[in-house]
Design a protein around this motif. Structure first.
Motif, PDB file in Angstrom:
ATOM      1  N   ARG A   4     -17.824  16.084  23.141  1.00 49.49           N
ATOM      2  CA  ARG A   4     -18.398  14.898  23.810  1.00 49.49           C
ATOM      3  C   ARG A   4     -17.511  13.666  23.594  1.00 49.49           C
ATOM      4  NH1 ARG A   4     -23.678  13.579  21.706  1.00 49.49           N
ATOM      5  NH2 ARG A   4     -22.315  13.189  19.977  1.00 49.49           N
ATOM      6  N   ALA A   5     -16.228  13.899  23.312  1.00 51.50           N
ATOM      7  CA  ALA A   5     -15.330  12.780  22.991  1.00 51.50           C
ATOM      8  C   ALA A   5     -15.265  11.756  24.113  1.00 51.50           C
ATOM      9  CB  ALA A   5     -13.925  13.311  22.709  1.00 51.50           C
ATOM     10  N   GLY A   6     -15.181  10.483  23.727  1.00 50.16           N
ATOM     11  CA  GLY A   6     -14.886   9.430  24.693  1.00 50.16           C
ATOM     12  C   GLY A   6     -13.388   9.426  24.918  1.00 50.16           C
ATOM     13  N   LEU A   7     -12.971   9.493  26.192  1.00 53.64           N
ATOM     14  CA  LEU A   7     -11.537   9.534  26.503  1.00 53.64           C
ATOM     15  C   LEU A   7     -11.206   8.322  27.346  1.00 53.64           C
ATOM     16  CD1 LEU A   7     -11.357  13.326  27.216  1.00 53.64           C
ATOM     17  CD2 LEU A   7     -10.132  12.140  25.395  1.00 53.64           C
ATOM     18  N   THR A   8     -10.496   7.381  26.746  1.00 53.98           N
ATOM     19  CA  THR A   8     -10.145   6.163  27.478  1.00 53.98           C
ATOM     20  C   THR A   8      -8.632   6.126  27.646  1.00 53.98           C
ATOM     21  OG1 THR A   8     -10.037   4.898  25.425  1.00 53.98           O
ATOM     22  CG2 THR A   8     -12.163   4.950  26.556  1.00 53.98           C
ATOM     23  N   VAL A  58      -1.288  14.743  19.254  1.00 55.62           N
ATOM     24  CA  VAL A  58      -2.482  15.589  19.176  1.00 55.62           C
ATOM     25  C   VAL A  58      -2.099  17.053  18.987  1.00 55.62           C
ATOM     26  CG1 VAL A  58      -4.503  16.402  20.459  1.00 55.62           C
ATOM     27  CG2 VAL A  58      -3.792  13.991  20.644  1.00 55.62           C
ATOM     28  N   THR A  59      -2.625  17.698  17.930  1.00 56.03           N
ATOM     29  CA  THR A  59      -2.467  19.142  17.731  1.00 56.03           C
ATOM     30  C   THR A  59      -3.799  19.710  17.266  1.00 56.03           C
ATOM     31  OG1 THR A  59      -1.965  19.013  15.374  1.00 56.03           O
ATOM     32  CG2 THR A  59      -0.087  18.795  16.890  1.00 56.03           C
ATOM     33  N   PRO A  60      -4.044  21.016  17.529  1.00 55.31           N
ATOM     34  CA  PRO A  60      -5.322  21.608  17.074  1.00 55.31           C
ATOM     35  C   PRO A  60      -5.530  21.416  15.568  1.00 55.31           C
ATOM     36  CG  PRO A  60      -4.195  23.078  18.584  1.00 55.31           C
ATOM     37  CD  PRO A  60      -3.242  21.941  18.322  1.00 55.31           C
ATOM     38  N   GLU A  61      -4.462  21.527  14.789  1.00 56.61           N
ATOM     39  CA  GLU A  61      -4.584  21.389  13.322  1.00 56.61           C
ATOM     40  C   GLU A  61      -5.048  19.981  12.948  1.00 56.61           C
ATOM     41  OE1 GLU A  61      -2.595  20.158   9.470  1.00 56.61           O
ATOM     42  OE2 GLU A  61      -1.608  19.928  11.428  1.00 56.61           O
ATOM     43  N   GLU A  94      -7.486  20.431  24.295  1.00 59.58           N
ATOM     44  CA  GLU A  94      -7.524  20.669  22.846  1.00 59.58           C
ATOM     45  C   GLU A  94      -8.555  19.741  22.198  1.00 59.58           C
ATOM     46  OE1 GLU A  94      -2.769  21.898  22.394  1.00 59.58           O
ATOM     47  OE2 GLU A  94      -3.552  20.090  21.382  1.00 59.58           O
ATOM     48  N   ILE A  95      -8.560  18.481  22.622  1.00 59.14           N
ATOM     49  CA  ILE A  95      -9.522  17.516  22.072  1.00 59.14           C
ATOM     50  C   ILE A  95     -10.946  17.985  22.367  1.00 59.14           C
ATOM     51  CG2 ILE A  95     -10.471  15.177  22.409  1.00 59.14           C
ATOM     52  CD1 ILE A  95      -7.544  14.226  22.778  1.00 59.14           C
ATOM     53  N   ARG A  96     -11.193  18.401  23.616  1.00 60.47           N
ATOM     54  CA  ARG A  96     -12.568  18.766  24.006  1.00 60.47           C
ATOM     55  C   ARG A  96     -13.027  20.038  23.297  1.00 60.47           C
ATOM     56  NH1 ARG A  96     -12.005  16.567  30.020  1.00 60.47           N
ATOM     57  NH2 ARG A  96     -13.046  14.560  29.712  1.00 60.47           N
ATOM     58  N   ARG A  97     -12.070  20.879  22.892  1.00 65.79           N
ATOM     59  CA  ARG A  97     -12.481  22.089  22.155  1.00 65.79           C
ATOM     60  C   ARG A  97     -13.069  21.701  20.796  1.00 65.79           C
ATOM     61  NH1 ARG A  97      -8.679  25.025  25.006  1.00 65.79           N
ATOM     62  NH2 ARG A  97      -6.839  24.383  23.801  1.00 65.79           N
ATOM     63  N   ASP A 152       4.425  15.199  30.548  1.00 67.97           N
ATOM     64  CA  ASP A 152       4.071  15.301  31.963  1.00 67.97           C
ATOM     65  C   ASP A 152       2.575  15.594  32.062  1.00 67.97           C
ATOM     66  OD1 ASP A 152       5.414  18.723  32.287  1.00 67.97           O
ATOM     67  OD2 ASP A 152       3.716  17.887  31.156  1.00 67.97           O
ATOM     68  N   LYS A 153       2.064  15.768  33.269  1.00 72.33           N
ATOM     69  CA  LYS A 153       0.609  15.960  33.459  1.00 72.33           C
ATOM     70  C   LYS A 153       0.124  17.218  32.734  1.00 72.33           C
ATOM     71  CE  LYS A 153       0.406  15.779  37.994  1.00 72.33           C
ATOM     72  NZ  LYS A 153      -0.207  15.746  39.355  1.00 72.33           N
ATOM     73  N   ALA A 154       0.911  18.279  32.829  1.00 75.99           N
ATOM     74  CA  ALA A 154       0.477  19.551  32.224  1.00 75.99           C
ATOM     75  C   ALA A 154       0.267  19.382  30.719  1.00 75.99           C
ATOM     76  CB  ALA A 154       1.528  20.627  32.493  1.00 75.99           C
ATOM     77  N   LEU A 155       1.209  18.732  30.047  1.00 74.33           N
ATOM     78  CA  LEU A 155       1.071  18.539  28.593  1.00 74.33           C
ATOM     79  C   LEU A 155      -0.127  17.634  28.292  1.00 74.33           C
ATOM     80  CD1 LEU A 155       2.625  18.897  25.709  1.00 74.33           C
ATOM     81  CD2 LEU A 155       3.142  16.471  26.089  1.00 74.33           C
TER      82      LEU A 155
END
Ligand code: SF4
Length: 441
Positions: free
Chosen positions: A301-305, A246-249, A294-297, A284-287
Motif C-alpha cells: 500500500r506504499a505511497g508513490l510520489t 531500491v533493491t529487494p534486500e 519490487e516496492i509493492r511486493r 529507463d522505464k523498464a528499470l
C-alpha cells in the motif's frame, strides 16, 4: 540584544540549513525576529534551481536592503555559489557565502560589524569533499524534523544546476546525525525525514580502504537502521530516493526496522526513454517499473510520489503521451509537475529543440488533470485500510490533521491528548483532497 531575520528560498535542505544558522546566532546572543519586523542582521539563504528562483533572490536582497537600510545583509547559498558576481553587483550586500562554510556566518557578520569591511567566503567546490557540520537542536514543528545527512550530487542530469551549486557528494558523520536525533527525541519529536541533495548517495563516497571508512556506514540503509534503533523515534521517512538505490534486500531491511513510513518519492522526470536519455537520467522505464514492482511486493500500500518535467527540449506530443501512459501504468499517489526551465550553465540549455512556453503550459495542465485523477483513485483505494496517523498541532480548534505512513493527509475531530501521537485506526471516506479517519475505539 541584536536581532536577526532570515529569508529562505528553496528545498528542505535549505530550510534545514537556515534553522541551523539561526541557532548559531541564538547561541551567540542574537534574538530571531520575523523577516518583516526589521532586524540588525538580515540573512537571505538563496536557491538557484530555476531562473525564477534567481529572480526571487534578487528581489529579496533589494527588499531586505530597502526595508532595513541600517541592517547588515548576508546572502548565502546556491545562487551565491553559481553567480557571486551577479549578487555582488546588486550592491549593499555585506557578507557573501556560497554553499560551504555557512557554519562561519556569525563570525563573518561580526567581522563586518567590527571592521566595516565586506566579507566574502567563497569556496571552489572542486577542491572540497567534506560535509559542513551545521546541526540543529530545536525544530519549528513539534511532530516532524528534517535531518540533513548528505550533501552534493554527481549525477549531472542535463537540465540541473545543482551539482554546480552544491558540489561533490559528502556524507555526514553518523554519530553527529544520531546525536542530533537524540536531542530532538528529548524535545518530543516523533518523526524524522532523512534528507540531502542526493540522499541515495549517502555513504557512497566512502569507497577508499581506510580504518575510518571501515567503521562508517556505506549505504543509506545502514543509517536508517541506526536511527530506527534510537528509543523515542517512532517514524522515519526518506525525502526522495534514486530508483537504482531500491533493491529487494534493502526493502526487506526497511520493513524489518519497523519504523519506516511506506512512502517512496522516486523522481521519474519523464515517461519517455528518449527524453530520459537526453536528460542523462540513469535509468529507463523498464528499470523504473521493476523498482516500483519490487516496492509493492514488500509495501503493497506504499505511497508513490514523483517529479515530472514537461516540455524538456525535444519532447514531442508522442513523448508526452508516453509520459501520460507511464504515470497511469505506475498509478502514482502524487505527482509534482515542473515545466522545463532553461538553466544557463547546464547542457540542456544548449539543446536546439527548445519547447515553446505555450506547449509547456498546455502539457502541465493536462498532466495536472491526470495527477488529480490518479491521486483521488489512490485515496479511494485506501478507504477502509488500517493506518497510523501522526496528528499535528495545526490551527483549527475543532479538527486535527496528520499524515498516514503512506503520506495521505487525513482529518478527524480534534482530541487534544492525541496531538503529536501516532494513532491507529482506519482510513475513511474521501472529501475532495482530504480523507476522514476513524480511530480505533
Ligand atoms: S540527481 Fe539530477 S536532478 Fe537531482 S540534484 Fe542531482 S543532478 Fe540534479
Amino acid at each position: 540584544m541584536k536581532t536577526v531575520a532570515f529569508y529562505t528560498l528553496g528545498c528542505k535542505v535549505n530550510q534545514y540549513e537556515s534553522e541551523a544558522m539561526e541557532e548559531a546566532f541564538l547561541d551567540r546572543g542574537y534574538r530571531p525576529v520575523g523577516k518583516d519586523e526589521g532586524a540588525d542582521v538580515f540573512v537571505i539563504n538563496t536557491c538557484t534551481v530555476t531562473h525564477v528562483a534567481d529572480a526571487k533572490c534578487r528581489q529579496a536582497i533589494r527588499r531586505a536592503k530597502r526595508k532595513n537600510p541600517h541592517a547588515l545583509v548576508a546572502v548565502v547559498g546556491c545562487y551565491v555559489q553559481v553567480a557571486p558576481e551577479t549578487v555582488r553587483a546588486i550592491g549593499g550586500v555585506d557578507v557573501l557565502i556560497g554553499t560551504k562554510r555557512r557554519d562561519r556566518i556569525v563570525d563573518a557578520v561580526e567581522e563586518v560589524a567590527a571592521t566595516g569591511k565586506k566579507v566574502e567566503d567563497l569556496v571552489d567546490l572542486n577542491q572540497v569533499r567534506t560535509f559542513d557540520e551545521l546541526g540543529i537542536s530545536t525544530e519549528l514543528s513539534t511532530t516532524r524534523a528534517a535531518i540533513k545527512v548528505q550533501e552534493g550530487c554527481e549525477m549531472y542530469c542535463s537540465y540541473c544546476i545543482i551539482p554546480y551549486a552544491r558540489g561533490h557528494m559528502a556524507s555526514r558523520d553518523q554519530d553527529a546525525i544520531l546525536e542530533e536525533v537524540r536531542r530532538l527525541v528529548a524535545k518530543g519529536i516523533k518523526e524524522y525525514v532523512l534528507t540531502g541533495i542526493h540522499v541515495a548517495s549517502y555513504g557512497k563516497e566512502r569507497t577508499a580502504e581506510s580504518p575510518e571508512n571501515a567503521e562508517r556506514p556505506k549505504d543509506l540503509i545502514d543509517l536508517v537502521e541506526a536511527v530506527a534503533a534510537i528509543p523515542g523515534v517512532e517514524r522515519i521517512r526518506l525525502s526522495s530516493i534514486e530508483p537504482r538505490w531500491v533493491t529487494p534486500e534493502k526493502l526487506q531491511r526497511l520493513k524489518a526496522c519497523g519504523k519506516f513510513a511506506d512512502h517512496f518519492h522516486l523522481s521519474l522526470q519523464s515517461g519517455s526513454d528518449k527524453i530520459l536519455e537526453a536528460m542523462n537520467r540513469k535509468y529507463d522505464k523498464a528499470l523504473y517499473l521493476e523498482k516500483i514492482e519490487e516496492i509493492r511486493r514488500v509495501f503493497p500500500r506504499a505511497g508513490l510520489t514523483t517529479d515530472v518535467i514537461v516540455g524538456f527540449p525535444g519532447e514531442t506530443e508522442e513523448d508526452f503521451q508516453d509520459t501520460l501512459a507511464f504515470v497511469d501504468e505506475v498509478g502514482f499517489s502524487k505527482i509534482h509537475i515542473f515545466p522545463y526551465s532553461k538553466r544557463e550553465g547546464t547542457p540542456a540549455a544548449l539543446f536546439t529543440d527548445q519547447v515553446p512556453a505555450s506547449v509547456k503550459k498546455d502539457r502541465a495542465v493536462r498532466l495536472a488533470e491526470r495527477e488529480i485523477a490518479l491521486r483521488h483513485a489512490f485515496m479511494d483505494r485506501m478507504e477502509g485500510e488500517e493506518a497510523q496517523v501522526l496528528f499535528e498541532e495545526g490551527e483549527d480548534e475543532t479538527m486535527m490533521e496528520g499524515y498516514t505512513g503512506n503520506y495521505l493527509r487525513v482529518r478527524m475531530e480534534r482530541k487534544e491528548t492525541w496531538v503529536n501521537r501516532l494513532i491507529s485506526g482506519r482510513i475513511g471516506k474521501r472529501e475532495g483532497d482530504l480523507l476522514h479517519f476513524e480511530p480505533e475505539q
